[in-house]
Design a protein around this motif. Structure first.
Motif, PDB file in Angstrom:
ATOM      1  N   ILE A  47       0.822  -1.210   0.000  1.00 24.23           N
ATOM      2  CA  ILE A  47       0.000   0.000   0.000  1.00 24.23           C
ATOM      3  C   ILE A  47       0.861   1.267   0.000  1.00 24.23           C
ATOM      4  CG2 ILE A  47      -1.645   1.357   1.372  1.00 24.23           C
ATOM      5  CD1 ILE A  47      -2.825  -1.373   2.292  1.00 24.23           C
ATOM      6  N   LEU A  48       1.875   1.297   0.842  1.00 26.03           N
ATOM      7  CA  LEU A  48       2.730   2.486   0.948  1.00 26.03           C
ATOM      8  C   LEU A  48       3.395   2.807  -0.387  1.00 26.03           C
ATOM      9  CD1 LEU A  48       4.052   4.641   2.762  1.00 26.03           C
ATOM     10  CD2 LEU A  48       5.843   2.975   3.255  1.00 26.03           C
ATOM     11  N   TRP A  49       3.894   1.784  -1.074  1.00 26.95           N
ATOM     12  CA  TRP A  49       4.641   1.988  -2.320  1.00 26.95           C
ATOM     13  C   TRP A  49       3.702   2.384  -3.458  1.00 26.95           C
ATOM     14  CZ3 TRP A  49       8.714   2.775   0.017  1.00 26.95           C
ATOM     15  CH2 TRP A  49       8.988   2.059   1.174  1.00 26.95           C
ATOM     16  N   LEU A  50       2.499   1.840  -3.441  1.00 24.19           N
ATOM     17  CA  LEU A  50       1.511   2.244  -4.447  1.00 24.19           C
ATOM     18  C   LEU A  50       1.085   3.698  -4.231  1.00 24.19           C
ATOM     19  CD1 LEU A  50      -0.627  -1.029  -4.516  1.00 24.19           C
ATOM     20  CD2 LEU A  50       0.987  -0.229  -6.258  1.00 24.19           C
ATOM     21  N   ALA A  51       0.935   4.092  -2.964  1.00 23.12           N
ATOM     22  CA  ALA A  51       0.574   5.480  -2.666  1.00 23.12           C
ATOM     23  C   ALA A  51       1.686   6.432  -3.121  1.00 23.12           C
ATOM     24  CB  ALA A  51       0.310   5.648  -1.170  1.00 23.12           C
ATOM     25  N   PHE A  52       2.936   6.067  -2.835  1.00 26.24           N
ATOM     26  CA  PHE A  52       4.052   6.907  -3.273  1.00 26.24           C
ATOM     27  C   PHE A  52       4.150   6.955  -4.796  1.00 26.24           C
ATOM     28  CE2 PHE A  52       6.196   6.614   0.991  1.00 26.24           C
ATOM     29  CZ  PHE A  52       6.173   7.979   1.227  1.00 26.24           C
ATOM     30  N   ALA A  53       3.852   5.854  -5.462  1.00 32.58           N
ATOM     31  CA  ALA A  53       3.883   5.853  -6.933  1.00 32.58           C
ATOM     32  C   ALA A  53       2.815   6.803  -7.474  1.00 32.58           C
ATOM     33  CB  ALA A  53       3.675   4.439  -7.472  1.00 32.58           C
ATOM     34  N   GLY A  54       1.653   6.822  -6.844  1.00 30.54           N
ATOM     35  CA  GLY A  54       0.598   7.755  -7.252  1.00 30.54           C
ATOM     36  C   GLY A  54       0.999   9.205  -7.012  1.00 30.54           C
ATOM     37  N   LEU A  55       1.597   9.484  -5.863  1.00 30.02           N
ATOM     38  CA  LEU A  55       2.069  10.841  -5.565  1.00 30.02           C
ATOM     39  C   LEU A  55       3.170  11.264  -6.536  1.00 30.02           C
ATOM     40  CD1 LEU A  55       2.189  10.760  -1.659  1.00 30.02           C
ATOM     41  CD2 LEU A  55       0.621  12.073  -3.100  1.00 30.02           C
ATOM     42  N   GLN A  56       4.036  10.321  -6.841  1.00 37.46           N
ATOM     43  CA  GLN A  56       5.123  10.614  -7.779  1.00 37.46           C
ATOM     44  C   GLN A  56       4.554  10.943  -9.160  1.00 37.46           C
ATOM     45  OE1 GLN A  56       7.880   7.428  -9.077  1.00 37.46           O
ATOM     46  NE2 GLN A  56       9.419   8.581  -7.917  1.00 37.46           N
ATOM     47  N   ALA A  57       3.557  10.207  -9.584  1.00 34.66           N
ATOM     48  CA  ALA A  57       2.918  10.473 -10.885  1.00 34.66           C
ATOM     49  C   ALA A  57       2.279  11.855 -10.882  1.00 34.66           C
ATOM     50  CB  ALA A  57       1.877   9.401 -11.194  1.00 34.66           C
ATOM     51  N   ALA A  58       1.644  12.225  -9.777  1.00 36.69           N
ATOM     52  CA  ALA A  58       1.011  13.541  -9.686  1.00 36.69           C
ATOM     53  C   ALA A  58       2.056  14.653  -9.731  1.00 36.69           C
ATOM     54  CB  ALA A  58       0.188  13.642  -8.404  1.00 36.69           C
ATOM     55  N   ARG A  59       3.222  14.404  -9.168  1.00 39.80           N
ATOM     56  CA  ARG A  59       4.300  15.411  -9.175  1.00 39.80           C
ATOM     57  C   ARG A  59       4.910  15.607 -10.555  1.00 39.80           C
ATOM     58  NH1 ARG A  59       7.906  12.729  -5.536  1.00 39.80           N
ATOM     59  NH2 ARG A  59       9.500  13.438  -6.960  1.00 39.80           N
ATOM     60  N   ARG A  60       4.810  14.617 -11.413  1.00 39.35           N
ATOM     61  CA  ARG A  60       5.459  14.678 -12.728  1.00 39.35           C
ATOM     62  C   ARG A  60       4.752  15.615 -13.709  1.00 39.35           C
ATOM     63  NH1 ARG A  60       9.635  11.067 -13.550  1.00 39.35           N
ATOM     64  NH2 ARG A  60       9.779   9.505 -11.928  1.00 39.35           N
ATOM     65  N   ARG A  67       4.124   6.031 -17.264  1.00 41.97           N
ATOM     66  CA  ARG A  67       5.089   4.934 -17.335  1.00 41.97           C
ATOM     67  C   ARG A  67       5.638   4.535 -15.947  1.00 41.97           C
ATOM     68  NH1 ARG A  67       7.646   2.168 -21.268  1.00 41.97           N
ATOM     69  NH2 ARG A  67       9.717   1.353 -20.825  1.00 41.97           N
ATOM     70  N   PRO A  68       6.113   5.484 -15.122  1.00 39.33           N
ATOM     71  CA  PRO A  68       6.611   5.065 -13.813  1.00 39.33           C
ATOM     72  C   PRO A  68       5.515   4.513 -12.901  1.00 39.33           C
ATOM     73  CG  PRO A  68       6.876   7.441 -14.106  1.00 39.33           C
ATOM     74  CD  PRO A  68       6.389   6.891 -15.404  1.00 39.33           C
ATOM     75  N   LEU A  69       4.302   5.054 -13.020  1.00 34.59           N
ATOM     76  CA  LEU A  69       3.200   4.556 -12.211  1.00 34.59           C
ATOM     77  C   LEU A  69       2.845   3.124 -12.613  1.00 34.59           C
ATOM     78  CD1 LEU A  69       0.995   4.978 -10.095  1.00 34.59           C
ATOM     79  CD2 LEU A  69      -0.431   5.992 -11.884  1.00 34.59           C
ATOM     80  N   LEU A  70       2.708   2.891 -13.917  1.00 33.94           N
ATOM     81  CA  LEU A  70       2.401   1.535 -14.394  1.00 33.94           C
ATOM     82  C   LEU A  70       3.523   0.556 -14.082  1.00 33.94           C
ATOM     83  CD1 LEU A  70       0.697   2.389 -17.816  1.00 33.94           C
ATOM     84  CD2 LEU A  70      -0.399   1.549 -15.711  1.00 33.94           C
ATOM     85  N   ARG A  71       4.762   1.034 -14.166  1.00 38.32           N
ATOM     86  CA  ARG A  71       5.906   0.171 -13.852  1.00 38.32           C
ATOM     87  C   ARG A  71       5.873  -0.235 -12.388  1.00 38.32           C
ATOM     88  NH1 ARG A  71      12.204   1.987 -14.170  1.00 38.32           N
ATOM     89  NH2 ARG A  71      11.546   3.162 -12.350  1.00 38.32           N
ATOM     90  N   LEU A 129      10.858   3.631  -7.290  1.00 35.17           N
ATOM     91  CA  LEU A 129      10.522   5.024  -7.022  1.00 35.17           C
ATOM     92  C   LEU A 129      11.746   5.930  -7.053  1.00 35.17           C
ATOM     93  CD1 LEU A 129       7.998   4.443  -4.126  1.00 35.17           C
ATOM     94  CD2 LEU A 129       7.437   5.280  -6.410  1.00 35.17           C
ATOM     95  N   SER A 130      12.910   5.378  -6.771  1.00 33.72           N
ATOM     96  CA  SER A 130      14.120   6.201  -6.672  1.00 33.72           C
ATOM     97  C   SER A 130      14.662   6.629  -8.027  1.00 33.72           C
ATOM     98  CB  SER A 130      15.206   5.462  -5.895  1.00 33.72           C
ATOM     99  OG  SER A 130      15.654   4.345  -6.625  1.00 33.72           O
ATOM    100  N   ASP A 131      14.190   5.988  -9.081  1.00 34.78           N
ATOM    101  CA  ASP A 131      14.630   6.336 -10.430  1.00 34.78           C
ATOM    102  C   ASP A 131      14.313   7.798 -10.727  1.00 34.78           C
ATOM    103  OD1 ASP A 131      16.046   4.964 -12.313  1.00 34.78           O
ATOM    104  OD2 ASP A 131      14.319   3.956 -13.213  1.00 34.78           O
ATOM    105  N   ASP A 132      15.324   8.607 -10.932  1.00 36.62           N
ATOM    106  CA  ASP A 132      15.146  10.005 -11.342  1.00 36.62           C
ATOM    107  C   ASP A 132      14.276  10.791 -10.364  1.00 36.62           C
ATOM    108  OD1 ASP A 132      15.659  12.130 -13.074  1.00 36.62           O
ATOM    109  OD2 ASP A 132      13.821  11.776 -14.221  1.00 36.62           O
ATOM    110  N   ASP A 133      14.445  10.551  -9.054  1.00 40.30           N
ATOM    111  CA  ASP A 133      13.651  11.248  -8.044  1.00 40.30           C
ATOM    112  C   ASP A 133      14.583  11.750  -6.945  1.00 40.30           C
ATOM    113  OD1 ASP A 133      11.965  11.804  -5.711  1.00 40.30           O
ATOM    114  OD2 ASP A 133      10.374  10.812  -6.842  1.00 40.30           O
ATOM    115  N   PRO A 134      14.550  13.047  -6.644  1.00 36.23           N
ATOM    116  CA  PRO A 134      15.460  13.582  -5.622  1.00 36.23           C
ATOM    117  C   PRO A 134      15.149  13.073  -4.211  1.00 36.23           C
ATOM    118  CG  PRO A 134      13.879  15.266  -6.294  1.00 36.23           C
ATOM    119  CD  PRO A 134      13.686  14.086  -7.217  1.00 36.23           C
TER     120      PRO A 134
END
Length: 191
Positions: A47-60, A67-71, A129-134
């Motif tokens: 759950i935590l990693w899916l939530a962060f993937a969603g937040l990361q997609a929103a930030r992009r 692509r990163p969200l689906l990956r 999630l760490s791919d290309d993310d500060p």
């Protein structure tokens, strides 16, 4: 008769030493219990990693945010199917004994103890999630807390968590290699 892979006896010493350390320094501390039981709960089912993937997609915003969200979603789904299916089935390790009342509720899985699925999904999620993310250090720090939480709540042995970390990190690197965030154009590949 199905194949069952035994855990080497040397791991029992590691498990006992780590468990003793948790008993001496963390278990029973209200703050440590709150952090670890909470980390264990949010690590359920990735759950935590899916939530962060969603937040990361929103930030992009714009570009190829899908692509990163689906990956991440696909990688975590495959990890769960592989680890909670054939890998755990091969080991069939019993979980640690826990007879005392717990300070917080924790879901008690019925599958094999080895490897820790929480640790596997945590380190796979952190790698993706760490791919290309500060914020990549935060992902790995949270992954370490989620993984350690499974020893703290006595649902896994330390060697289960260590195995999960190794498997998750390896799967994360494999997914990153097979499905990079950006596709090179055919002209760029020829250079």
């Amino acid at each position: 008769m199905p194949l069952t892979i035994p855990i080497p006896p040397a791991f029992a010493r590691l498990d006992d030493a780590v468990d003793s350390w948790f008993d001496s320094y963390l278990r029973g501390n209200p703050l440590a219990d709150a952090v670890m039981y909470s980390a264990s709960a949010v690590g359920d089912h990735g759950i935590l990693w899916l939530a962060f993937a969603g937040l990361q997609a929103a930030r992009r915003r714009g570009g190829n945010w899908q692509r990163p969200l689906l990956r991440a979603v696909s990688g975590l789904a495959v990890e769960s199917a592989v680890v909670n299916g054939p890998v755990k089935w091969m080991f069939r390790r019993t979980r640690p004994m826990h007879d005392e009342p717990r300070p917080w509720n924790v879901r008690q899985p019925r599958t094999s103890s080895f490897p820790s699925g929480h640790a596997t999904s945590a380190f796979l999620g952190a790698a993706l999630l760490s791919d290309d993310d500060p914020y990549w250090p935060i992902y790995y720090a949270l992954a370490a807390v989620v993984a350690a939480s499974r020893v703290h709540v006595k649902v896994h042995h330390a060697s289960d968590v260590l195995g999960g970390v190794i498997i998750g990190a390896a799967m994360g690197q494999l997914v990153r290699k097979l499905f990079p965030l950006t596709k090179e154009s055919p002209a760029a590949e020829l250079r």
